[in-house]
Every structure is written in structure tokens, then in C-alpha cells.
Design a protein around this motif. Structure first.
Motif: not given
Ligand code: C2E
Ligand code: CA
Ligand code: CA
Ligand code: CA
Length: 279
Positions: A170-177, A128-133, A162-167
Motif C-alpha cells: 500500500k505504501a508503494m501505491g499499489i491498490g489492494l482488494a 515480495f514488495p521489492e520484487m514487484l517494484s 499479512s497486515t505488514r506485507i499489505l502495508g
């Protein structure tokens, strides 16, 4: 008695068939909606009450149905989640939001971040993070221009994963709420671990905030706790001056709701931002 029983049975099955048919109809038209690009995003401003600065625009999806007009997400997101179509719809939504961010930036409009809502299945899809990137790169958008809203229940279901994916996000610089805060079964210890920047107080606590002592206590405790954990707080569904005053007095950082603006179609949202710039 027997006849009545049979009638009840027939009525029940025909009702079930109707429900199942309706569901199938929604599913089929959702499929063509994806193919025909019938989804539009409306944007609702998030404002810092002290300065009046724009800090974000929440993207809220609507389905521009060729016959039924504008369909709201509560009517189709649940079906999309059950059928798995949410993955494709969610990707479209994120891409649209990124294109909008790039457009507003190029027009010199200050929107803060565009916040996009996620469903549980999206967060858990592989890579998922790679896809957004990849989408952000294609749209020429910096991760800092985007924010993702995840619900409490969605993250608490599988807290470690979830904590791993959110991490990673976050590391990519996306804001999280964390969305709808207070409505799920949150564990404070996990909340401390979640790398989120912001909590959103659910509208159900804001609605009666100045008359219901329970709601007032929950809202003010959430703000205090979030600040202890060095997170910002956004209240959603703020409609009245009394609600705004209460929240500001208790240190709420960000306000979203009809008191500033309803969700706006893209061109209206652009005009809203242009007006803000002129203030
Ligand atoms: P949400 O994320 O809690 O969004 C807030 C909802 O409250 C929105 O409804 C918004 O229009 C409404 N709202 C905002 N301010 C006020 C106010 O002052 N008063 C009142 N009465 N209502 C206000 P909407 O747009 O119908 O969206 C409903 C839900 O659908 C959202 O709740 C969100 O959970 C979901 N949703 C929307 N867009 C997406 C999306 O792109 N993906 C996914 N997975 N879910 C989405
Ligand atoms: Ca939301
Ligand atoms: Ca909510
Ligand atoms: Ca109560």
C-alpha cells in the motif's frame, strides 16, 4: 471375500497411480509452459455503474496449451500452488499485466487499474514488495496503475504478517482488494486493520441476490460495512439486470460480470477500451 478384497485394493492403488501420474504430467507440462511462455491473460472490465466509467480490468490467467487448447485456472492453479510453481507463474503474470498496462497507457486508453490475483505463497515469499517494484520499474509502470487481489482466507491465516506485507504494498501505491469476500472466516477487527481499498463481493452471493433474502442481506450488509470503513465495493459475477439494479440501489460502487463483458483476450480488451473512450 478375500478375492474381492484384493480386487478392491488393486483397483484403489491403480486409481491412485492414475491420479498421481496425471498430477505429475500436469506438473511437468506446467514446467515447460513456464519455459515456453504459454500463459496468456484475459481481461474483464470493472465498471462504475452510475457514470459508466472504467475503473479496472481484472487479469485472469489462461494456459494456451499446444494440444489441449485454452485451459482455465481452476484446472492448473491448485497444482501450481502445491508444487511451488505458482511463484514463477505469478511473477510472469504480474509482468505481463504490467506490460499490458504500459501498452494501453501509451495508446491513450483509460483502463483504470489492472487487477492481478495472488496466491498465498506469493504474498509470503521473501522481498515480495521489492520484487514487484523492480518489475514495475522495468516496465515503466506507476504502482497506481496496478491492483492486487488477495483472498480473505489467505490474509486471515497469518493476519499479523499479512497486515505488514499489505502495508508495504500500500505504501508503494499499489491498490489492494479483498477477493471472494464473505466466503472466508473474516474477523471484522482485522478487516479494519487491513490497509485495503476495496472488497469484492463473491459471485456466490450475487447469483441469487434478488430471490434469496440471506444473500441479499449479506450483500447489502457488506456494502454498508465497507463504506463505514471507507472502502469501495465491487460485486463480481453480475449477469442480470435484476442483480445490477439491486446492487446499485444498495450503493455498490463497482460492477464486474457478464452483464458488461466476459473476460476478453488482450486485443479484444483493447478494442473494448477504445469503444468506451468513444462513448
Ligand atoms: P476469481 O478471482 O473469483 O475470478 C472470477 C471468476 O469468475 C473468473 O473465472 C471469471 O471468468 C468468472 N466470472 C466473471 N464474471 C462472471 C459472470 O458474470 N458469471 C459467471 N458465471 N462467471 C463470471 P476464471 O477466469 O475461470 O478464474 C477462476 C479463478 O482462478 C479466479 O477466481 C482466481 O481465483 C483464479 N485465478 C485467475 N487468474 C489467476 C492468477 O493469475 N493467479 C492466481 N493465483 N489465481 C488466478
Ligand atoms: Ca479475483
Ligand atoms: Ca470469486
Ligand atoms: Ca440461502
Amino acid at each position: 471375500a478375500k478375492a474381492a478384497g484384493r480386487n478392491t485394493y488393486q483397483m484403489f492403488t491403480s486409481e491412485m497411480h492414475t491420479a498421481a501420474r496425471q498430477r505429475l504430467a500436469i506438473e511437468n507440462s506446467l514446467r515447460s509452459a513456464v519455459a515456453n511462455d504459454e500463459f496468456v491473460l484475459h481481461y474483464q472490465p470493472q465498471v462504475e455503474p452510475g457514470s459508466g466509467n472504467m475503473v479496472g480490468m481484472e487479469a485472469l490467467v489462461r494456459w494456451q496449451h499446444p494440444e489441449n487448447g485454452l485451459v482455465y485456472p481452476d484446472r492448473f492453479i491448485p497444482v501450481a500452488e502445491e508444487t511451488g510453481l505458482i511463484l514463477e507463474i505469478g511473477r510472469h503474470v504480474f509482468e505481463k499485466a504490467c506490460r499490458q498496462a504500459a501498452r494501453w497507457r501509451d495508446e491513450g486508453l483509460c483502463f483504470g487499474k489492472i487487477a492481478v490475483n495472488l496466491s498465498a505463497r506469493q504474498l509470503r515469499q521473501p522481498d515480495f514488495p521489492e520484487m514487484l517494484s523492480a518489475i514495475m520499474k522495468e516496465c515503466g509502470v506507476e504502482p497506481g496503475m496496478m491492483e492486487l487481489e488477495v483472498t480473505e482466507s489467505m490474509t486471515m491465516e497469518r493476519p499479523v504478517e499479512s497486515t505488514r506485507i499489505l502495508g508495504a504494498l500500500k505504501a508503494m501505491g499499489i491498490g489492494l482488494a479483498i477477493d471472494d469476500f464473505g466466503t472466508g472466516y473474516s474477523s471484522l477487527s482485522y478487516l479494519k486493520l487491513f490497509p485495503v481499498d476495496k472488497l469484492k463481493i463473491d459471485r456466490s452471493f450475487v447469483k441469487d441476490i434478488e430471490v434469496d433474502p440471506d444473500d441479499a442481506a449479506i450483500a447489502s450488509a457488506t456494502i454498508a460495512m465497507a463504506h463505514t470503513l471507507e472502502k469501495k465495493v465491487c460485486a463480481e459475477g453480475v449477469e442480470t439486470r435484476a442483480q445490477l439494479d439491486f446492487l446499485v440501489q444498495h450503493g455498490c460502487d463497482i460492477i464486474q460480470g457478464y452483464i458488461f463483458s466476459k473476460p476478453l483476450a488482450p486485443d479484444e480488451a483493447g478494442r473494448y477500451l477504445a469503444q468506451q473512450r468513444g462513448r
